[in-house]
Design a protein around this motif. Sequence first.
Motif, mmCIF file in Angstrom:
data_model
loop_
_atom_site.group_PDB
_atom_site.id
_atom_site.type_symbol
_atom_site.label_atom_id
_atom_site.label_comp_id
_atom_site.label_asym_id
_atom_site.label_seq_id
_atom_site.Cartn_x
_atom_site.Cartn_y
_atom_site.Cartn_z
ATOM 1 N N GLY A 25 -3.418 6.799 -2.429
ATOM 2 C CA GLY A 25 -4.592 6.150 -1.856
ATOM 3 C C GLY A 25 -5.806 7.059 -1.772
ATOM 4 O O GLY A 25 -6.341 7.499 -2.808
ATOM 5 N N ARG A 26 -6.214 7.372 -0.542
ATOM 6 C CA ARG A 26 -7.418 8.183 -0.344
ATOM 7 C C ARG A 26 -7.152 9.676 -0.548
ATOM 8 O O ARG A 26 -8.033 10.502 -0.296
ATOM 9 N N THR A 83 -4.038 4.800 8.559
ATOM 10 C CA THR A 83 -4.555 5.838 9.464
ATOM 11 C C THR A 83 -5.422 5.254 10.575
ATOM 12 O O THR A 83 -5.453 5.766 11.688
ATOM 13 N N GLY A 95 -8.679 13.383 0.373
ATOM 14 C CA GLY A 95 -8.253 14.206 1.509
ATOM 15 C C GLY A 95 -7.610 15.490 1.036
ATOM 16 O O GLY A 95 -6.938 15.512 0.002
ATOM 17 N N MET A 96 -7.817 16.598 1.810
ATOM 18 C CA MET A 96 -7.225 17.857 1.338
ATOM 19 C C MET A 96 -6.814 18.821 2.435
ATOM 20 O O MET A 96 -5.887 19.593 2.263
ATOM 21 N N TRP A 97 -7.488 18.802 3.626
ATOM 22 C CA TRP A 97 -7.203 19.850 4.600
ATOM 23 C C TRP A 97 -6.041 19.487 5.509
ATOM 24 O O TRP A 97 -5.771 18.310 5.777
ATOM 25 N N GLU A 125 1.940 -1.368 -4.628
ATOM 26 C CA GLU A 125 0.708 -0.578 -4.622
ATOM 27 C C GLU A 125 -0.255 -1.119 -5.684
ATOM 28 O O GLU A 125 0.129 -1.328 -6.834
ATOM 29 N N ALA A 126 -1.517 -1.304 -5.294
ATOM 30 C CA ALA A 126 -2.517 -1.858 -6.213
ATOM 31 C C ALA A 126 -2.860 -0.896 -7.354
ATOM 32 O O ALA A 126 -3.008 -1.310 -8.507
ATOM 33 N N ARG A 127 -2.993 0.375 -7.017
ATOM 34 C CA ARG A 127 -3.401 1.339 -8.049
ATOM 35 C C ARG A 127 -2.212 1.695 -8.951
ATOM 36 O O ARG A 127 -1.063 1.363 -8.651
ATOM 37 N N GLY A 162 0.835 -1.204 0.000
ATOM 38 C CA GLY A 162 0.000 0.000 0.000
ATOM 39 C C GLY A 162 0.862 1.243 0.000
ATOM 40 O O GLY A 162 1.724 1.409 0.865
ATOM 41 N N VAL A 175 -1.728 -6.859 -4.135
ATOM 42 C CA VAL A 175 -1.262 -8.052 -3.435
ATOM 43 C C VAL A 175 -2.459 -8.958 -3.172
ATOM 44 O O VAL A 175 -3.477 -8.529 -2.621
ATOM 45 N N ILE A 178 -4.807 12.264 7.224
ATOM 46 C CA ILE A 178 -3.523 12.035 6.548
ATOM 47 C C ILE A 178 -2.393 12.042 7.579
ATOM 48 O O ILE A 178 -1.486 11.217 7.540
ATOM 49 N N PHE A 215 -0.422 7.468 2.207
ATOM 50 C CA PHE A 215 0.519 8.202 3.055
ATOM 51 C C PHE A 215 1.153 7.298 4.114
ATOM 52 O O PHE A 215 2.320 7.471 4.477
ATOM 53 N N ALA A 216 0.393 6.284 4.604
ATOM 54 C CA ALA A 216 0.937 5.404 5.644
ATOM 55 C C ALA A 216 2.080 4.558 5.090
ATOM 56 O O ALA A 216 3.166 4.487 5.685
ATOM 57 N N CYS A 225 -14.767 5.910 2.595
ATOM 58 C CA CYS A 225 -13.906 6.870 3.268
ATOM 59 C C CYS A 225 -14.697 7.534 4.399
ATOM 60 O O CYS A 225 -15.857 7.194 4.580
ATOM 61 N N GLY A 256 -7.822 8.519 11.101
ATOM 62 C CA GLY A 256 -8.776 8.885 10.036
ATOM 63 C C GLY A 256 -8.257 9.984 9.128
ATOM 64 O O GLY A 256 -8.862 10.274 8.101
HETATM 65 C C1 LIG Z 1 -13.151 12.457 0.169
HETATM 66 C C2 LIG Z 1 -12.131 12.402 1.274
HETATM 67 C C3 LIG Z 1 -11.873 13.525 2.019
HETATM 68 C C4 LIG Z 1 -10.935 13.491 3.053
HETATM 69 N N1 LIG Z 1 -10.594 14.661 3.683
HETATM 70 C C5 LIG Z 1 -9.487 14.677 4.474
HETATM 71 C C6 LIG Z 1 -8.911 15.901 4.873
HETATM 72 O O1 LIG Z 1 -9.371 16.987 4.465
HETATM 73 N N2 LIG Z 1 -7.813 15.875 5.676
HETATM 74 C C7 LIG Z 1 -7.261 14.694 6.085
HETATM 75 O O2 LIG Z 1 -6.248 14.714 6.806
HETATM 76 N N3 LIG Z 1 -7.773 13.514 5.686
HETATM 77 C C8 LIG Z 1 -8.850 13.475 4.877
HETATM 78 N N4 LIG Z 1 -9.328 12.286 4.383
HETATM 79 C C9 LIG Z 1 -8.770 11.037 4.909
HETATM 80 C C10 LIG Z 1 -7.367 10.757 4.383
HETATM 81 O O3 LIG Z 1 -7.342 10.910 2.984
HETATM 82 C C11 LIG Z 1 -6.977 9.350 4.783
HETATM 83 O O4 LIG Z 1 -7.061 9.216 6.192
HETATM 84 C C12 LIG Z 1 -5.541 8.992 4.406
HETATM 85 O O5 LIG Z 1 -5.237 9.376 3.090
HETATM 86 C C13 LIG Z 1 -5.356 7.485 4.604
HETATM 87 O O6 LIG Z 1 -4.033 7.113 4.256
HETATM 88 P P1 LIG Z 1 -3.592 5.586 4.401
HETATM 89 O O7 LIG Z 1 -2.246 5.488 3.829
HETATM 90 O O8 LIG Z 1 -3.817 5.134 5.785
HETATM 91 O O9 LIG Z 1 -4.624 4.764 3.521
HETATM 92 P P2 LIG Z 1 -4.898 4.854 1.933
HETATM 93 O O10 LIG Z 1 -4.696 6.241 1.475
HETATM 94 O O11 LIG Z 1 -6.198 4.228 1.706
HETATM 95 O O12 LIG Z 1 -3.725 3.985 1.321
HETATM 96 C C14 LIG Z 1 -3.804 2.585 1.264
HETATM 97 C C15 LIG Z 1 -3.165 2.147 -0.053
HETATM 98 O O13 LIG Z 1 -3.206 0.717 -0.101
HETATM 99 C C16 LIG Z 1 -3.508 0.354 -1.429
HETATM 100 N N5 LIG Z 1 -4.020 -1.008 -1.411
HETATM 101 C C17 LIG Z 1 -5.209 -1.459 -0.945
HETATM 102 N N6 LIG Z 1 -5.282 -2.806 -1.074
HETATM 103 C C18 LIG Z 1 -4.104 -3.215 -1.620
HETATM 104 C C19 LIG Z 1 -3.577 -4.484 -1.995
HETATM 105 N N7 LIG Z 1 -4.262 -5.609 -1.829
HETATM 106 N N8 LIG Z 1 -2.324 -4.522 -2.529
HETATM 107 C C20 LIG Z 1 -1.587 -3.394 -2.703
HETATM 108 N N9 LIG Z 1 -2.060 -2.163 -2.361
HETATM 109 C C21 LIG Z 1 -3.296 -2.084 -1.820
HETATM 110 C C22 LIG Z 1 -4.518 1.384 -1.884
HETATM 111 O O14 LIG Z 1 -4.602 1.458 -3.281
HETATM 112 C C23 LIG Z 1 -3.948 2.656 -1.250
HETATM 113 O O15 LIG Z 1 -3.070 3.317 -2.121
HETATM 114 C C24 LIG Z 1 -10.267 12.285 3.349
HETATM 115 C C25 LIG Z 1 -10.502 11.146 2.584
HETATM 116 C C26 LIG Z 1 -11.402 11.212 1.545
HETATM 117 C C27 LIG Z 1 -11.569 10.003 0.668
#
Ligand SMILES: Cc1cc2nc3c(=O)[nH]c(=O)nc-3n(C[C@H](O)[C@H](O)[C@H](O)COP(=O)(O)OP(=O)(O)OC[C@H]3O[C@@H](n4cnc5c(N)ncnc54)[C@H](O)[C@@H]3O)c2cc1C
Length: 448
Positions: free
Chosen positions: A39-40, A421, A55-57, A32-34, A8, A234, A431, A11-12, A392, A429
């Motif tokens: 990610g989000r 997250t 995510g944006m703020w 990374e799958a995409r 994945g 994966v 970034i 950001f994590a 999300c 929840g």
């Molecule tokens: C519409 C929206 C608005 C938001 N607004 C805000 C905001 O304003 N401020 C803020 O701080 N947060 C906001 N968030 C939340 C924030 O975007 C997320 O908390 C953060 O991006 C999560 O990061 P992550 O790395 O934990 O997970 P993700 O970003 O979900 O990353 C996980 C990654 O794993 C990959 N993956 C999944 N399954 C597999 C697999 N089997 N094999 C390989 N890769 C895989 C996915 O493609 C993805 O790239 C928002 C989210 C959304 C969708």
Amino acid sequence: MPDTIVIGAGFAGLAAARALRKQGEHGVLVLEARDRVGGRTKPGTIAGLDIDLGGMWLGPTQTRLKAWADELQIRTYSTPMEGKGCFRIGGKDHRGDGEDVAGLFNVVEGIDYLGARRKLGKLIAPLDCEAPWDHPRAAELDAMTVEQWLLSDVRTNRMRTLYRMVCFSLFCAEASQISMLFFLHYVKSGDGFDVILSALGEGAQRYLFHGGVHQIARRIGEELGDCLRLSQPVHDVQWNKAGVTVRTSTATYHAARAIVAVPATQLNRIAFDPPLPMAKAAFHDRLSMGSAIKYWIAYDRPFWRDHGLNGMIFADDHPCAPCFDVSPPGQEKGIIAGFFDGNNALDHSDAGAPARRDALVEMLAEHFGEEARNPVDYVDNDWTGEQWSGGCYGAYAPPGLFAKYGPLLREPVGPIHWAGTETSARWTGYIDGAIRSGERAAAEITNA
Ligand SMILES: Cc1cc2nc3c(=O)[nH]c(=O)nc-3n(C[C@H](O)[C@H](O)[C@H](O)COP(=O)(O)OP(=O)(O)OC[C@H]3O[C@@H](n4cnc5c(N)ncnc54)[C@H](O)[C@@H]3O)c2cc1C
């Protein structure tokens, strides 16, 4: 053979890989799958401007994300909040300075508001975000939904509606779906109600990024070079004490350990052999992702400012509130962004973007005037349909899970560590929480 495979590249995962490499561990491979990182968070454009479809703020206390932005010299601007916000609950309208909703409520409702805040304050005080399951009333609070708490501890209908709207704005899910213990944990991990709900002062919605936050992920991804493999979903992970074998549809990789950084609700889409402990697998199966459709609408200019309005609408009779003015300074366009959240997202998912645009234009025309009927561009992104997110903003716990099984979120299983997250004690929840979770998972490895 890499030492660590990170699954994945949100950001994590990016934070985990970056932290490991900074500690001198260069045998890191990120799958990374995409076909993109982030990610989000997700890039988009409206009226020629680069924007965030996810995510944006950034809030001032989200110090890890802030540090990355500063390091990469990505500039921020304040969410435009000058003027009055438009608020409507239960048929009553109020236009309040900034985000001041007080004028919506009569004296009895005002007393109810203060009472609810006092009760919430008492519940939140003993909660330790590192171990919310140790709260003295953990089992009791986890046995009820936020809705049940509202019905027992909040007296007036309008105040209950306000909290229901807070729930779907924060979790993209309904108050009747969320564990009260989880709700308190989430709010405290984001520095409490005044911070998590605000776009002013220390508020979580205070700053936006010129060009979008997604570019931070892209830049960190570029840093990783060959260590990052895109379009590599994966499918299965075989593991034992000696290491992991990770398979995608096109390749097999071996490493000493893995950091799994996928959304908490996506974990069970990966087949683990031997299987994960049953309690962990069942816990992740029962966590839920919220539903949201994020939209952006562009006008030739921010005409609502002519009426003394700040572009914010928080109203219970439209499916597409809340919305905010997010217009970047230094350009002429007026840009509003907002959400169909929770049930509103599910109810409008099949309708398609043109129908959603019409619903939004109706709301904007009602609050900002007829000029709202002439947008120059509209774009939205339905996160419930995103294959690798499944919704999300983050996963939430329905009642009856978090108090007992919450500790399993972070506990390593053999050579497998967990990031994302949802596993963060701070800004879960968000970034910022994602970055912290990746750095924590990397530290588990380097400190071992
Ligand atoms: C519409 C929206 C608005 C938001 N607004 C805000 C905001 O304003 N401020 C803020 O701080 N947060 C906001 N968030 C939340 C924030 O975007 C997320 O908390 C953060 O991006 C999560 O990061 P992550 O790395 O934990 O997970 P993700 O970003 O979900 O990353 C996980 C990654 O794993 C990959 N993956 C999944 N399954 C597999 C697999 N089997 N094999 C390989 N890769 C895989 C996915 O493609 C993805 O790239 C928002 C989210 C959304 C969708």
